[in-house]
Scaffold this motif. Structure first.
Motif, short mmCIF file in Angstrom:
data_model
loop_
_atom_site.label_atom_id
_atom_site.label_comp_id
_atom_site.label_asym_id
_atom_site.label_seq_id
_atom_site.Cartn_x
_atom_site.Cartn_y
_atom_site.Cartn_z
N ILE A 385 1.48 -10.36 -57.42
CA ILE A 385 0.23 -10.28 -56.67
C ILE A 385 -0.95 -10.22 -57.63
CG2 ILE A 385 -1.13 -8.88 -55.07
CD1 ILE A 385 1.47 -7.91 -53.82
N LEU A 386 -0.82 -9.38 -58.65
CA LEU A 386 -1.88 -9.27 -59.65
C LEU A 386 -2.09 -10.60 -60.37
CD1 LEU A 386 -3.87 -7.60 -61.31
CD2 LEU A 386 -1.95 -6.86 -62.74
N GLU A 387 -1.02 -11.29 -60.71
CA GLU A 387 -1.14 -12.58 -61.38
C GLU A 387 -1.81 -13.61 -60.49
OE1 GLU A 387 2.74 -12.25 -64.35
OE2 GLU A 387 2.98 -13.05 -62.33
N ALA A 388 -1.46 -13.60 -59.21
CA ALA A 388 -2.11 -14.53 -58.28
C ALA A 388 -3.60 -14.28 -58.22
CB ALA A 388 -1.48 -14.39 -56.89
N MET A 389 -3.99 -13.03 -58.08
CA MET A 389 -5.41 -12.69 -57.97
C MET A 389 -6.16 -13.03 -59.25
SD MET A 389 -4.96 -9.07 -55.92
CE MET A 389 -6.72 -8.74 -55.81
N ALA A 390 -5.55 -12.76 -60.41
CA ALA A 390 -6.20 -13.08 -61.68
C ALA A 390 -6.44 -14.57 -61.84
CB ALA A 390 -5.35 -12.56 -62.84
N ASN A 391 -5.63 -15.38 -61.17
CA ASN A 391 -5.75 -16.82 -61.26
C ASN A 391 -6.48 -17.43 -60.07
OD1 ASN A 391 -4.07 -18.14 -63.67
ND2 ASN A 391 -3.05 -16.25 -63.03
N GLY A 392 -7.07 -16.57 -59.24
CA GLY A 392 -7.91 -17.06 -58.16
C GLY A 392 -7.18 -17.54 -56.93
N GLY A 413 -8.59 -10.73 -50.04
CA GLY A 413 -7.35 -11.30 -49.53
C GLY A 413 -7.03 -10.77 -48.15
N TYR A 414 -5.77 -10.82 -47.78
CA TYR A 414 -5.34 -10.37 -46.46
C TYR A 414 -4.12 -9.48 -46.57
CZ TYR A 414 -8.30 -14.07 -44.49
OH TYR A 414 -9.35 -14.88 -44.15
N LEU A 415 -4.21 -8.29 -45.97
CA LEU A 415 -3.07 -7.41 -45.75
C LEU A 415 -2.77 -7.42 -44.26
CD1 LEU A 415 -3.68 -4.16 -47.86
CD2 LEU A 415 -1.77 -5.74 -48.07
N VAL A 416 -1.60 -7.86 -43.88
CA VAL A 416 -1.25 -7.91 -42.46
C VAL A 416 -0.06 -7.00 -42.20
CG1 VAL A 416 -2.12 -10.26 -42.25
CG2 VAL A 416 0.29 -9.89 -42.74
N ASN A 417 0.11 -6.61 -40.96
CA ASN A 417 1.22 -5.73 -40.61
C ASN A 417 2.55 -6.38 -40.97
OD1 ASN A 417 -0.46 -3.72 -39.56
ND2 ASN A 417 -0.46 -4.66 -37.53
N ASP A 418 3.49 -5.56 -41.38
CA ASP A 418 4.80 -6.06 -41.78
C ASP A 418 5.44 -6.89 -40.67
OD1 ASP A 418 7.01 -6.41 -43.40
OD2 ASP A 418 7.94 -4.50 -42.85
N LEU A 419 5.93 -8.06 -41.05
CA LEU A 419 6.65 -8.99 -40.17
C LEU A 419 5.77 -9.65 -39.11
CD1 LEU A 419 9.97 -6.97 -39.62
CD2 LEU A 419 9.51 -8.78 -41.29
N ASP A 420 4.45 -9.56 -39.25
CA ASP A 420 3.54 -10.21 -38.30
C ASP A 420 3.27 -11.64 -38.76
OD1 ASP A 420 1.60 -10.99 -36.50
OD2 ASP A 420 0.56 -9.06 -36.53
N THR A 439 -13.48 -19.59 -51.22
CA THR A 439 -14.20 -19.41 -52.48
C THR A 439 -14.59 -17.95 -52.67
OG1 THR A 439 -15.04 -21.67 -52.43
CG2 THR A 439 -16.22 -20.09 -53.81
N ARG A 440 -15.12 -17.33 -51.63
CA ARG A 440 -15.54 -15.93 -51.72
C ARG A 440 -14.36 -15.01 -52.01
NH1 ARG A 440 -17.51 -15.53 -47.08
NH2 ARG A 440 -16.05 -14.14 -45.99
N LEU A 441 -13.27 -15.21 -51.29
CA LEU A 441 -12.09 -14.37 -51.51
C LEU A 441 -11.50 -14.59 -52.90
CD1 LEU A 441 -10.27 -14.78 -48.07
CD2 LEU A 441 -11.50 -12.77 -48.88
N SER A 442 -11.48 -15.85 -53.34
CA SER A 442 -10.93 -16.17 -54.66
C SER A 442 -11.73 -15.49 -55.77
CB SER A 442 -10.90 -17.68 -54.85
OG SER A 442 -10.46 -18.02 -56.15
N ASP A 443 -13.04 -15.60 -55.69
CA ASP A 443 -13.89 -14.98 -56.71
C ASP A 443 -13.71 -13.46 -56.73
OD1 ASP A 443 -14.86 -17.47 -57.32
OD2 ASP A 443 -16.76 -17.24 -56.22
N SER A 444 -13.60 -12.87 -55.55
CA SER A 444 -13.43 -11.43 -55.47
C SER A 444 -12.05 -11.00 -55.99
CB SER A 444 -13.61 -10.97 -54.02
OG SER A 444 -13.48 -9.57 -53.91
N ALA A 445 -11.04 -11.83 -55.74
CA ALA A 445 -9.70 -11.52 -56.23
C ALA A 445 -9.68 -11.47 -57.75
CB ALA A 445 -8.70 -12.54 -55.71
#
Length: 480
Positions: A385-392, A413-420, A439-445
């Protein structure tokens, strides 16, 4: 970055392979961090696989074994023990239990690649009685009682005999545990600096190993040390039985805040509890623009049941109905691959899913993706997860214990309920079709990931070492 206290740093783990996941990668990165800041590390392993010399070359080629990091394996050491000073050995007589009776028959399994052989009692068709471990030249370097159907580490109170290349008995130990402790003492004696051990191994029988050898140690509690049906989240019941006795380690180190919260709820006082997050090293020189990422979605994962990649495939399938040019790239391998390939065919999205197999540098693929999916049953930290965010790459994850909520929020990004699946699929559609949002989410990640640095991690480890060494014995724990 400031240096750690001048100690002999030893990492203790069970085994390492090139295909192992985040737990192993995190340990290797930690060793690299220590070594590059003036603190060499020995990574110690106790499994019988004799491929660690080749594995070391693999890690060096991937940049995770710089000068100052070594892998030390107990079997490799004893298979070439002729160079050891024999006067330091335990020179007791060979355990009589290891003498193979006349008439026993020998067998070798092809899967053991000529490195083991087994001895069966006459007329016995199921269970072997002795196991011998072989050097590459075919000579026996170790014999022990067999442990059929269990791990190499099970039943540690089995006698061990060590032999030279001529088949002459040289070392004898009344149990595997005595053998492990003797080896640990030998490693400690190689350096005048006081030893400091970080234990990444989870089996209870190893918790007291380094204390028995005279070394201070701390226990890193990974998710593999937890379980899902506990009243207190996922902390294994075995920790209660360990900690209520004389604790064999000086401190517990945990990678996430929420795991530490549950630990304290379960076990009490904060004494000896440290949160040390993992850190990222895959910082791209250039982040590709959104147009270059197209509608590419990524999964980097071992294909095993606990990762629930089938859930990620169903999430993608939900989004693919509305974004027909989206492509899901799956980097990883494992026993679930054929099942997952069949699922893709059943859903009817084979033209939009690519299985790449194991990728040595799978993390670099995140910079090519617009979104990344994370659907594990649980995550101790969630290094990918950290690697994904660091790479946008915008993360879309099930909100499971413990790691995702420590990195992902509504701004990055998005946190959704388990199995939803439905909600996760809708979130993926938004990232794929709304360029402004993506773009906004990527930059923030990327910005969020930038706080998980080696400098911060090293400072946290310095606090662990300095604080834990101020406690002269485990009796100063105040957890019960």
């Amino acid at each position: 970055m400031g240096k750690l206290p001048d100690r002999r740093y030893i990492f203790s783990t069970g085994q390492i392979r090139s295909t192992y996941g985040g737990l192993t990668i995190a340990m290797m990165r930690r060793a690299k961090l220590f070594a590059e800041n003036g603190n060499p590390v020995d990574i110690t392993t106790i499994d019988w696989w004799l491929g660690y010399s080749e594995l070391s070359e693999y890690w060096k080629s991937n940049g995770l074994m710089p000068e100052g990091v070594r892998i030390r394996n107990i079997h490799e050491d004893f298979s070439s023990f002729d160079s050891w000073p024999l006067e330091s050995a335990i020179r007791n007589a060979e355990p009589s239990a290891l003498i193979i009776p006349h008439g026993f028959r020998m067998h070798e399994h092809p899967a053991d690649d000529g490195r083991k052989r087994y001895w069966y009692a006459p007329g016995e068709n199921k269970l072997h009685a002795f196991t011998e471990y072989l050097r590459s030249d075919g000579s026996v370097y170790m014999r022990t009682l067999s442990n059929p159907g269990a791990s190499e580490w099970g039943r540690p109170y089995r006698p061990v005999g060590i032999y030279d290349r001529d088949g002459v008995f040289r070392f004898g130990f009344p149990s595997h545990y005595h053998w492990w402790v003797f080896w640990a003492k030998k490693l400690i004696s190689e350096d005048e600096r006081p030893p400091f051990v970080i234990q990444d191994i989870e089996d209870e029988q190893f918790f007291s190993l380094w204390k028995s050898a005279g070394a201070a140690s701390v226990q890193f509690v990974h998710l593999s040390h937890t379980k899902t049906n506990s009243r207190y989240g996922q902390l294994k019941d075995r920790w209660y039985s360990v900690l209520r006795r004389e604790c064999p380690f000086r401190a517990v180190v945990i990678p996430t805040h929420w795991q530490a919260v549950e630990w304290r709820e379960r076990f009490g006082d904060e004494t000896g509890i440290f949160v040390v997050p993992h850190f990222n090293i895959n910082w791209p020189e250039r982040l590709p623009a959104l147009a270059e990422r197209e509608h590419r979605v990524l999964i980097v994962s071992r294909l095993v049941p606990e990762k629930r990649v089938d859930e990620a495939i169903r999430i993608f399938a939900r989004a693919a109905n509305e974004c027909t040019d989206a492509v899901l790239h799956i980097h990883g391998d494992g026993p679930e691959r054929s099942k997952l390939e069949a699922l893709v065919g059943e859903i009817g999205i084979s033209s939009q899913v690519v299985f790449h197999g194991h990728s040595p540098d799978g993390a670099s693929e995140f910079s090519k993706a617009r979104a990344a999916l994370f659907t594990s049953k649980a995550e101790g930290f969630g290094l990918t997860i950290l690697e994904a965010m660091a790479n946008g790459a915008v993360p879309i994850a099930y909100n499971v214990r413990y790691g995702p909520s420590g990195m992902i929020n509504s701004a990055n990004g998005y946190l959704v309920n388990d199995l939803d699946v439905e909600e996760a699929g809708k979130s993926l559609v938004e990232v794929l079709v709304r360029d402004d949002l993506a773009t906004r989410l990527s930059d923030s990640a990327v910005k969020s990931a930038s706080s998980f640095t080696g400098e911060n991690t090293l400072a946290a480890w310095r606090e662990v070492v300095e604080a834990s060494e101020s406690w002269s014995s485990s009796s100063e724990w105040k957890m019960f």
